[in-house]
Write a protein that holds these residues in place. Structure first.
Motif, PDB file in Angstrom:
ATOM      1  N   UNK A   8      -6.334  10.278  -0.505  1.00 13.65           N
ATOM      2  CA  UNK A   8      -5.335   9.806  -1.462  1.00 13.65           C
ATOM      3  C   UNK A   8      -4.533  10.982  -1.982  1.00 13.65           C
ATOM      4  N   UNK A   9      -3.259  10.760  -2.204  1.00 15.70           N
ATOM      5  CA  UNK A   9      -2.439  11.838  -2.755  1.00 15.70           C
ATOM      6  C   UNK A   9      -1.386  11.255  -3.670  1.00 15.70           C
ATOM      7  N   UNK A  10      -0.845  12.102  -4.513  1.00 17.16           N
ATOM      8  CA  UNK A  10       0.198  11.684  -5.426  1.00 17.16           C
ATOM      9  C   UNK A  10       1.110  12.836  -5.759  1.00 17.16           C
ATOM     10  N   UNK A  11       2.274  12.491  -6.269  1.00 15.92           N
ATOM     11  CA  UNK A  11       3.262  13.481  -6.678  1.00 15.92           C
ATOM     12  C   UNK A  11       3.538  13.256  -8.158  1.00 15.92           C
ATOM     13  N   UNK A  12       3.384  14.311  -8.957  1.00 12.20           N
ATOM     14  CA  UNK A  12       3.748  14.270 -10.363  1.00 12.20           C
ATOM     15  C   UNK A  12       5.008  15.105 -10.514  1.00 12.20           C
TER      16      UNK A  12
END
Length: 146
Positions: A47-51
Motif C-alpha cells: 500500500x502507498x499514499x501521497x501526502x
C-alpha cells in the motif's frame, strides 16, 4: 496508508525509498512536473499514499495520476493539507488536513503587534518560536482502502 516505510539507518537507501524521498521533495515545490511524479511513483511495494503539502498540489497530482491510468484510491491513496473547499469537489474527493486559518491569522497578528510594541519600547521581544493551531483530519474517498 504507508507514506515512507522504514529502511535501515545505515547502508544504501533502497531505490523505491529514494523515489519516495524525491516525491516528497517535489511535493514541497509546486508545480510538480507530471513526468517527475510518475517517475518516482512506480513501482512501490505494498500500500502507498501521497501526502501533498497543499490541497492544490493534491488536485494537480490527482489529475496527473488519472491521466496516466493510476487510480485513486485503488492504486494509490492521496491526501492534501489545508482544507480548501475545492478538495471536496475533486473526483474522487481528496482527504485533507483542515487547519484553523482564522486562529492562525490571529496568532500571527498578535505576534507582529507584540514585536512592534517591544521594538517601540526598545525592549527585546519574547523568544516565542512556535504555537499550536487546531486542525481536523477530513477523510474522504481518496484515502479509502480498496
Amino acid at each position: 496508508m504507508m507514506l515512507v516505510p522504514d529502511w535501515p539507518a545505515t547502508g544504501a537507501m533502497p531505490a523505491w525509498a529514494a523515489r519516495w524521498a524525491a516525491l516528497l521533495k517535489l511535493a514541497m515545490s509546486p508545480p510538480m512536473p507530471s513526468r517527475m511524479l510518475l517517475a518516482v511513483l512506480t513501482p512501490v511495494p505494498g500500500d502507498c499514499g501521497i501526502l501533498c503539502m497543499s490541497d492544490t498540489i493534491a488536485i494537480g497530482a490527482l489529475r496527473e495520476l488519472t491521466e496516466h491510468g493510476i487510480r485513486v484510491p485503488d492504486d494509490v491513496r492521496l491526501m492534501g493539507f489545508d482544507g480548501i473547499p475545492f478538495s471536496d469537489c475533486a473526483n474522487p474527493p481528496i482527504s485533507t488536513v483542515a487547519i484553523d486559518v482564522p486562529a492562525m491569522a490571529r496568532t500571527v497578528i498578535d505576534r507582529m503587534v507584540t514585536l512592534i510594541e517591544s521594538n517601540l519600547r526598545h525592549e527585546r521581544p519574547d523568544d516565542i518560536t512556535h504555537d499550536h493551531i487546531q486542525f481536523q483530519v477530513m477523510p474522504r474517498t481518496s484515502t479509502l482502502a480498496a
